[in-house]
Write a protein that holds these residues in place. Structure first.
Motif, PDB file in Angstrom:
ATOM      1  N   ALA A 411      63.330  15.636  56.685  1.00 22.34           N
ATOM      2  CA  ALA A 411      63.961  16.877  56.235  1.00 22.34           C
ATOM      3  C   ALA A 411      65.200  16.619  55.377  1.00 22.34           C
ATOM      4  O   ALA A 411      65.504  17.403  54.468  1.00 22.34           O
ATOM      5  CB  ALA A 411      64.336  17.745  57.441  1.00 22.34           C
ATOM      6  N   LEU A 412      65.909  15.528  55.650  1.00 18.08           N
ATOM      7  CA  LEU A 412      67.120  15.243  54.876  1.00 18.08           C
ATOM      8  C   LEU A 412      66.783  15.009  53.403  1.00 18.08           C
ATOM      9  O   LEU A 412      67.447  15.546  52.511  1.00 18.08           O
ATOM     10  CB  LEU A 412      67.848  14.037  55.456  1.00 18.08           C
ATOM     11  CG  LEU A 412      69.136  13.627  54.735  1.00 18.08           C
ATOM     12  CD1 LEU A 412      70.153  14.757  54.770  1.00 18.08           C
ATOM     13  CD2 LEU A 412      69.718  12.361  55.351  1.00 18.08           C
ATOM     14  N   ALA A 413      65.736  14.221  53.147  1.00 20.66           N
ATOM     15  CA  ALA A 413      65.335  13.966  51.753  1.00 20.66           C
ATOM     16  C   ALA A 413      64.904  15.257  51.072  1.00 20.66           C
ATOM     17  O   ALA A 413      65.220  15.491  49.893  1.00 20.66           O
ATOM     18  CB  ALA A 413      64.207  12.937  51.720  1.00 20.66           C
ATOM     19  N   ARG A 414      64.198  16.122  51.792  1.00 15.71           N
ATOM     20  CA  ARG A 414      63.769  17.393  51.206  1.00 15.71           C
ATOM     21  C   ARG A 414      64.971  18.299  50.941  1.00 15.71           C
ATOM     22  O   ARG A 414      65.003  19.030  49.935  1.00 15.71           O
ATOM     23  CB  ARG A 414      62.764  18.078  52.138  1.00 15.71           C
ATOM     24  CG  ARG A 414      61.432  17.347  52.233  1.00 15.71           C
ATOM     25  CD  ARG A 414      60.397  18.163  52.988  1.00 15.71           C
ATOM     26  NE  ARG A 414      60.679  18.259  54.411  1.00 15.71           N
ATOM     27  CZ  ARG A 414      60.252  17.377  55.320  1.00 15.71           C
ATOM     28  NH1 ARG A 414      59.542  16.315  54.941  1.00 15.71           N
ATOM     29  NH2 ARG A 414      60.521  17.551  56.602  1.00 15.71           N
ATOM     30  N   THR A 415      65.960  18.257  51.816  1.00 11.48           N
ATOM     31  CA  THR A 415      67.180  19.042  51.615  1.00 11.48           C
ATOM     32  C   THR A 415      67.930  18.562  50.377  1.00 11.48           C
ATOM     33  O   THR A 415      68.391  19.361  49.548  1.00 11.48           O
ATOM     34  CB  THR A 415      68.081  18.953  52.852  1.00 11.48           C
ATOM     35  OG1 THR A 415      67.395  19.505  53.984  1.00 11.48           O
ATOM     36  CG2 THR A 415      69.388  19.703  52.649  1.00 11.48           C
ATOM     37  N   GLN A 416      68.052  17.245  50.255  1.00 17.28           N
ATOM     38  CA  GLN A 416      68.740  16.690  49.092  1.00 17.28           C
ATOM     39  C   GLN A 416      68.032  17.078  47.799  1.00 17.28           C
ATOM     40  O   GLN A 416      68.685  17.439  46.806  1.00 17.28           O
ATOM     41  CB  GLN A 416      68.810  15.163  49.225  1.00 17.28           C
ATOM     42  CG  GLN A 416      69.737  14.705  50.343  1.00 17.28           C
ATOM     43  CD  GLN A 416      69.653  13.219  50.619  1.00 17.28           C
ATOM     44  OE1 GLN A 416      68.697  12.549  50.221  1.00 17.28           O
ATOM     45  NE2 GLN A 416      70.636  12.688  51.320  1.00 17.28           N
ATOM     46  N   ALA A 417      66.717  17.032  47.800  1.00 21.95           N
ATOM     47  CA  ALA A 417      65.957  17.395  46.602  1.00 21.95           C
ATOM     48  C   ALA A 417      66.153  18.864  46.243  1.00 21.95           C
ATOM     49  O   ALA A 417      66.215  19.224  45.059  1.00 21.95           O
ATOM     50  CB  ALA A 417      64.475  17.091  46.823  1.00 21.95           C
ATOM     51  N   ALA A 418      66.265  19.727  47.259  1.00 23.80           N
ATOM     52  CA  ALA A 418      66.452  21.149  46.999  1.00 23.80           C
ATOM     53  C   ALA A 418      67.846  21.459  46.458  1.00 23.80           C
ATOM     54  O   ALA A 418      68.022  22.394  45.667  1.00 23.80           O
ATOM     55  CB  ALA A 418      66.203  21.940  48.294  1.00 23.80           C
ATOM     56  N   ILE A 419      68.826  20.676  46.862  1.00 22.68           N
ATOM     57  CA  ILE A 419      70.212  20.933  46.453  1.00 22.68           C
ATOM     58  C   ILE A 419      70.559  20.244  45.140  1.00 22.68           C
ATOM     59  O   ILE A 419      71.455  20.684  44.404  1.00 22.68           O
ATOM     60  CB  ILE A 419      71.174  20.499  47.590  1.00 22.68           C
ATOM     61  CG1 ILE A 419      71.000  21.427  48.793  1.00 22.68           C
ATOM     62  CG2 ILE A 419      72.626  20.506  47.144  1.00 22.68           C
ATOM     63  CD1 ILE A 419      71.811  21.036  50.003  1.00 22.68           C
ATOM     64  N   ASP A 420      69.853  19.189  44.797  1.00 21.39           N
ATOM     65  CA  ASP A 420      70.179  18.415  43.584  1.00 21.39           C
ATOM     66  C   ASP A 420      70.334  19.269  42.327  1.00 21.39           C
ATOM     67  O   ASP A 420      71.256  19.033  41.532  1.00 21.39           O
ATOM     68  CB  ASP A 420      69.124  17.332  43.354  1.00 21.39           C
ATOM     69  CG  ASP A 420      69.392  16.077  44.181  1.00 21.39           C
ATOM     70  OD1 ASP A 420      70.494  15.973  44.756  1.00 21.39           O
ATOM     71  OD2 ASP A 420      68.503  15.212  44.253  1.00 21.39           O
ATOM     72  N   PRO A 421      69.464  20.256  42.078  1.00 22.21           N
ATOM     73  CA  PRO A 421      69.641  21.049  40.848  1.00 22.21           C
ATOM     74  C   PRO A 421      70.980  21.784  40.773  1.00 22.21           C
ATOM     75  O   PRO A 421      71.460  22.103  39.677  1.00 22.21           O
ATOM     76  CB  PRO A 421      68.475  22.047  40.909  1.00 22.21           C
ATOM     77  CG  PRO A 421      67.434  21.363  41.727  1.00 22.21           C
ATOM     78  CD  PRO A 421      68.203  20.602  42.765  1.00 22.21           C
ATOM     79  N   ILE A 423      73.757  20.453  42.286  1.00 23.29           N
ATOM     80  CA  ILE A 423      74.771  19.404  42.253  1.00 23.29           C
ATOM     81  C   ILE A 423      74.862  18.759  40.870  1.00 23.29           C
ATOM     82  O   ILE A 423      75.957  18.417  40.400  1.00 23.29           O
ATOM     83  CB  ILE A 423      74.456  18.320  43.312  1.00 23.29           C
ATOM     84  CG1 ILE A 423      74.515  18.907  44.730  1.00 23.29           C
ATOM     85  CG2 ILE A 423      75.407  17.133  43.183  1.00 23.29           C
ATOM     86  CD1 ILE A 423      75.902  19.276  45.184  1.00 23.29           C
ATOM     87  N   ASP A 424      73.729  18.614  40.182  1.00 25.11           N
ATOM     88  CA  ASP A 424      73.707  17.876  38.914  1.00 25.11           C
ATOM     89  C   ASP A 424      74.705  18.401  37.884  1.00 25.11           C
ATOM     90  O   ASP A 424      75.408  17.601  37.241  1.00 25.11           O
ATOM     91  CB  ASP A 424      72.288  17.890  38.332  1.00 25.11           C
ATOM     92  CG  ASP A 424      71.329  16.999  39.125  1.00 25.11           C
ATOM     93  OD1 ASP A 424      71.823  16.171  39.917  1.00 25.11           O
ATOM     94  OD2 ASP A 424      70.103  17.143  38.961  1.00 25.11           O
ATOM     95  N   PRO A 425      74.826  19.721  37.665  1.00 28.59           N
ATOM     96  CA  PRO A 425      75.832  20.186  36.698  1.00 28.59           C
ATOM     97  C   PRO A 425      77.261  19.831  37.112  1.00 28.59           C
ATOM     98  O   PRO A 425      78.119  19.608  36.245  1.00 28.59           O
ATOM     99  CB  PRO A 425      75.630  21.710  36.681  1.00 28.59           C
ATOM    100  CG  PRO A 425      74.246  21.926  37.194  1.00 28.59           C
ATOM    101  CD  PRO A 425      74.016  20.841  38.186  1.00 28.59           C
ATOM    102  N   LEU A 426      77.520  19.770  38.402  1.00 30.36           N
ATOM    103  CA  LEU A 426      78.861  19.413  38.872  1.00 30.36           C
ATOM    104  C   LEU A 426      79.153  17.940  38.604  1.00 30.36           C
ATOM    105  O   LEU A 426      80.302  17.567  38.349  1.00 30.36           O
ATOM    106  CB  LEU A 426      78.995  19.725  40.363  1.00 30.36           C
ATOM    107  CG  LEU A 426      78.688  21.167  40.783  1.00 30.36           C
ATOM    108  CD1 LEU A 426      78.964  21.363  42.264  1.00 30.36           C
ATOM    109  CD2 LEU A 426      79.501  22.149  39.956  1.00 30.36           C
ATOM    110  N   ILE A 427      78.113  17.099  38.697  1.00 32.41           N
ATOM    111  CA  ILE A 427      78.292  15.681  38.387  1.00 32.41           C
ATOM    112  C   ILE A 427      78.711  15.520  36.927  1.00 32.41           C
ATOM    113  O   ILE A 427      79.619  14.751  36.599  1.00 32.41           O
ATOM    114  CB  ILE A 427      76.994  14.907  38.673  1.00 32.41           C
ATOM    115  CG1 ILE A 427      76.647  14.985  40.168  1.00 32.41           C
ATOM    116  CG2 ILE A 427      77.125  13.447  38.238  1.00 32.41           C
ATOM    117  CD1 ILE A 427      75.301  14.363  40.511  1.00 32.41           C
TER     118      ILE A 427
END
Length: 440
Positions: A411-421, A423-427
């Motif tokens: 579930a952690l990997a799936r959570t990270q994948a869902a949040i990445d879009p 997070i990416d603009p903030l990076i």
């Protein structure tokens, strides 16, 4: 319904402004009672006690220890990108847990109370670009004020108990106004997902429970070695996250078990460490020789009950124990606590029948004979006696639990994948900010 819901939530936000003096008095009372941090209580009013990061900031909120442990890998991953994080929690125990364990770029604060001026002060100070709340932290004012600032909110590891769902359903217009402001809800189960949808969440995904992937908090190597040496191979029965009333049942069962195994050691880890001295007094009242972890004592050869009234060491205790009773499960008002940690570490798991907070995993454990369910002191004694003394029986149950826990991971990997879009603009913003020249 939409118009009435908007009116209700605006009225609720306005009402909290009027209630501010009363709430401030409540904070002062909680401070006197030791329920708020003696020096940092103003954080509950939205006042920052640390300088804010220069990078774009993500606000991560977790109520207590379990939620904080679960979300820590996600926090580390965000911080590694150069994006700042402000982690808020509610309890003193969670603040103790994260002290000295947060990576660079991550600050801890106590969460502001759900009162408009306090929430506004917090948001103005930290200026988060994204908010990630863990599990069941649904605060109407905070959600409304985030929406007013166009800050997307993700609820990760989202959980909605039947009781909470029924409560929200009594106010359909208000609940829709609140839940419709959640950008993405990452639910633990299909049942949780369905409840969030019915309450108005526009985008819901079933991700699973990130607690299956979270590292178990453990003591330092020095402490772990000292505990192991002092126990010196004695069989250990651990009662973890216990609540008032459960300790009496545990002590009754343990006293009976001593007649079958005089070398048995009981480690009692109350859910709220501040109860440690009271629990130790209770054990002493049963005529048992007792030691208290919080004052630095170790379980000597003659110690029968060791009260582990500390935070962040349960993983070490599970590794030392042959059998672990999971507290909160003999009290219908609590609904049980996390069986994932002992199950994943190879400890035989025992629990009561009241496990509504974790029904899916408990059902899976029972289906695979990976759990022993008990209802009273007699059944608890029988379970402890059998699992402590019969190696093959204990090992079969522990291995079955490992298999169940492994099946639920990911579930952690799936959570990270869902949040990445999000997070990416903030990076990108963080990198641009670092490249910009400072003032001449």
């Amino acid at each position: 319904m939409k118009d009435s819901g908007e009116f209700l939530i605006r009225s609720y936000v306005g009402a909290t402004r009027v209630a501010r003096p009363l709430v401030r008095g409540l904070v002062h009372w909680r401070r006197i009672k030791g329920k708020e941090h003696e020096e940092r209580w103003r954080e509950r009013l939205g006042e920052a006690s640390l300088p804010t990061p220069a990078a774009p900031v993500v606000w991560v909120h977790a109520a207590s220890v379990g939620e904080t442990v679960a979300v820590m890998p996600l926090i580390y991953r965000i911080a590694a990108t150069g994006v700042g994080v402000v982690l808020t929690t509610v309890t003193l125990a969670s603040a103790t847990l994260v002290a000295g364990r947060l990576p660079r770029g991550v600050c801890h604060q106590f969460v502001p109370l759900d009162i408009a001026p306090y929430v506004d002060r917090f948001l103005a100070t930290w200026d988060p670009q994204l908010a990630i709340f863990v599990e069941s932290e649904i605060w109407p004012v905070t959600i409304a004020r985030l929406d007013a600032r166009n800050v997307p909110l993700v609820v990760c590891n989202a959980r909605m108990s039947p009781r909470s769902f029924a409560g929200w359903r009594r106010w359909p217009a208000l609940s829709h106004a609140v839940f419709s402001r959640i950008r993405h809800c990452l639910a633990q189960s299909d049942a949780d997902a369905d409840r969030f949808r019915q309450l108005g969440a526009p985008r819901v995904s079933t991700i699973g429970n990130i607690k299956f992937d979270a590292p178990v908090p453990e003591a330092s190597r020095t402490v772990a070695e000292a505990l192991s040496a002092s126990i010196d191979g004695r069989p250990v029965f651990l009662a973890a996250s216990t609540h008032p009333g459960e300790e009496d049942i545990v002590l009754d069962a343990f006293t009976r078990a001593l007649s079958r195994n005089a070398d048995l050691l009981l480690i009692l880890a109350p859910r709220h460490p501040a109860r440690g001295p009271d629990v130790a007094g209770l054990a002493s009242g049963h005529g048992l020789r007792t030691a208290l972890r919080s004052i630095g004592a170790l379980p000597e050869r003659g110690t029968q009950v060791y009260v582990a009234d500390t935070v962040g060491e349960l993983g070490t205790l599970y590794r030392l124990a042959r059998v672990a009773f999971i507290g909160g499960s003999l009290n219908p008002r609590i609904g049980g606590h996390n069986p994932i940690e002992p199950g994943g570490l190879g400890t035989a798991v025992v629990a009561g029948p009241n496990v509504g907070n974790w029904s899916e995993i408990y059902e899976a454990l029972k289906a695979e004979s990976a759990l022993t369910e008990v209802r009273d002191a007699t059944e608890l004694f029988d379970a402890v006696d059998r699992l402590v003394n019969l190696d093959n029986t204990r090992q079969r149950q522990a291995e079955a639990a490992r298999r169940v826990v492994a099946r639920f991971s990911g579930a952690l990997a799936r959570t990270q994948a869902a949040i990445d879009p999000l997070i990416d603009p903030l990076i990108v913003s963080a990198r641009l900010a670092r490249r910009m020249p400072g003032p001449a």
